[in-house]
Design an enzyme around this catalytic site. Structure first.
Site, PDB file in Angstrom:
ATOM      1  N   ARG A 181      70.445 -40.978  37.845  1.00 54.50           N
ATOM      2  CA  ARG A 181      69.319 -40.452  37.078  1.00 54.50           C
ATOM      3  C   ARG A 181      68.199 -39.859  37.943  1.00 54.50           C
ATOM      4  O   ARG A 181      67.024 -39.984  37.634  1.00 54.50           O
ATOM      5  CB  ARG A 181      68.746 -41.536  36.153  1.00 54.50           C
ATOM      6  CG  ARG A 181      69.726 -42.039  35.104  1.00 54.50           C
ATOM      7  CD  ARG A 181      70.159 -40.933  34.151  1.00 54.50           C
ATOM      8  NE  ARG A 181      71.150 -41.442  33.201  1.00 54.50           N
ATOM      9  CZ  ARG A 181      72.473 -41.374  33.364  1.00 54.50           C
ATOM     10  NH1 ARG A 181      72.973 -40.782  34.454  1.00 54.50           N
ATOM     11  NH2 ARG A 181      73.295 -41.857  32.462  1.00 54.50           N
ATOM     12  N   CYS A 217      67.832 -43.051  25.815  1.00 58.33           N
ATOM     13  CA  CYS A 217      67.630 -44.365  26.426  1.00 58.33           C
ATOM     14  C   CYS A 217      66.210 -44.504  26.968  1.00 58.33           C
ATOM     15  O   CYS A 217      65.700 -43.611  27.643  1.00 58.33           O
ATOM     16  CB  CYS A 217      68.633 -44.584  27.557  1.00 58.33           C
ATOM     17  SG  CYS A 217      70.317 -44.864  26.978  1.00 58.33           S
ATOM     18  N   GLU A 223      63.357 -44.388  31.708  1.00 52.71           N
ATOM     19  CA  GLU A 223      64.183 -43.182  31.766  1.00 52.71           C
ATOM     20  C   GLU A 223      63.526 -42.078  30.946  1.00 52.71           C
ATOM     21  O   GLU A 223      63.600 -40.903  31.304  1.00 52.71           O
ATOM     22  CB  GLU A 223      65.597 -43.460  31.248  1.00 52.71           C
ATOM     23  CG  GLU A 223      66.515 -42.271  31.347  1.00 52.71           C
ATOM     24  CD  GLU A 223      67.975 -42.606  31.122  1.00 52.71           C
ATOM     25  OE1 GLU A 223      68.680 -41.776  30.520  1.00 52.71           O
ATOM     26  OE2 GLU A 223      68.421 -43.696  31.544  1.00 52.71           O
TER      27      GLU A 223
END
EC number: 1.3.1.98
Length: 294
Positions: A169, A218, A288
């Site tokens: 990520r 998320c 996130e």
């Protein structure tokens, strides 16, 4: 506005309500929203701007705070939403192209390997920035080359996937960037097989995620060696509700705006979850969802 804006060919809009644009339907006004006509227009803006510059994409994984965004907010428009074949296993896409459109375009061209993107509701530029992924695959595994404009000097650069220094990520590029184009790699395959995999991705998403709610994907990244949703669940936060926002019971790493929540309501609820996980497991969850604004 006291400070003059650079002369450009693109479109400036002023005092734009961001709550109408974001998937979570929250956020104050952007002082200035700018859509560049082309790469040169974007570079000109960055080189000459006297105000801070922020970048947004599809706003599918973002909380824009209630006070809004100061300065200039750049959003790539349809001029950057192109998708085209380079050869029988490579596709070039603009930064504003939707990842889901890229996945289906690849299928139509009988190029396999990008099916996982069908379930990610963001743009190519946003996906490159966060190394978006799903179901065991991520952007780093399918991107070959990336073109980006640096938000400090306004110059255009090209990077290979290796030069991006991708990790879970995120990436290792120094500075701030707006990603305007990328080349993706796949493998030739039969259309029917790709179509079946695309269907499986969407079916899995629909069964496991609150796809009909106002959400932003998320909330937290997975810590090393464990799943964020499991930590949240075991901390007693599944279904946690503050009257206007709640943690999804279907997938407890999803935050829902169900009753006209503000950005502050959502951010506070997310931080309550962070605190609960920290108290129980001594693990610090990392957002996130991107939080933007003052």
């Amino acid at each position: 506005m006291l400070i003059s804006l650079p002369k450009v060919c693109g479109i400036y809009r002023y005092n734009v309500s961001m709550s109408k644009m974001t998937w979570l339907n929250v956020g104050g006004q952007a002082d200035v929203l700018f859509k560049p006509r082309d790469i040169e227009d974007l570079m000109c803006l960055i080189k000459d701007a006297e105000l801070p510059i922020s970048v947004i994409g599809a706003t599918s994984n973002i909380i824009i705070r209630d006070s809004g965004i100061r300065g200039i907010t750049v959003k790539l428009g349809k001029e950057f939403a192109y998708i085209k074949c380079k050869d029988n296993s490579s596709i070039v896409a603009g930064g504003a192209a939707l990842l889901s459109n890229l996945a289906y375009f690849a299928g139509e061209q009988q190029i396999s390997g990008l099916e996982f993107l069908a379930g990610i509701p963001g743009t190519v530029g946003g996906g490159i920035e966060m190394n978006a992924g799903a179901y065991g695959s991520d952007i780093a595994s399918v991107v070959k080359f990336i073109r980006a404009v640096n938000l400090e000097d306004g110059n255009l650069y090209e990077f290979s996937s290796e030069e991006m220094g991708y990790f879970y990520r995120g990436h290792s590029l120094k500075g701030r960037w707006i990603f305007i184009e990328a080349e993706f790699k796949g493998v030739s395959s039969e259309y029917e097989l790709i179509l079946q995999r695309l269907k499986e991705v969407i079916d899995k998403k629909n069964k496991s995620q609150p796809v009909r709610g106002k959400t932003a994907g998320c909330i937290f990244k997975n810590p090393i060696g464990c799943k964020a949703w499991k930590l949240i669940d075991e901390s007693g936060c599944r279904g946690l509700d503050n009257g206007v926002a709640k943690i999804s019971k279907k997938h407890c790493n999803f935050l829902l705006n169900y009753n006209n929540a503000t950005a502050l309501d959502l951010e506070n609820l997310g931080n309550r979850v962070k605190d609960a996980v920290k108290d129980k497991f001594n693990i610090e969850l990392e957002w996130e969802i991107r939080v933007l604004g003052r």
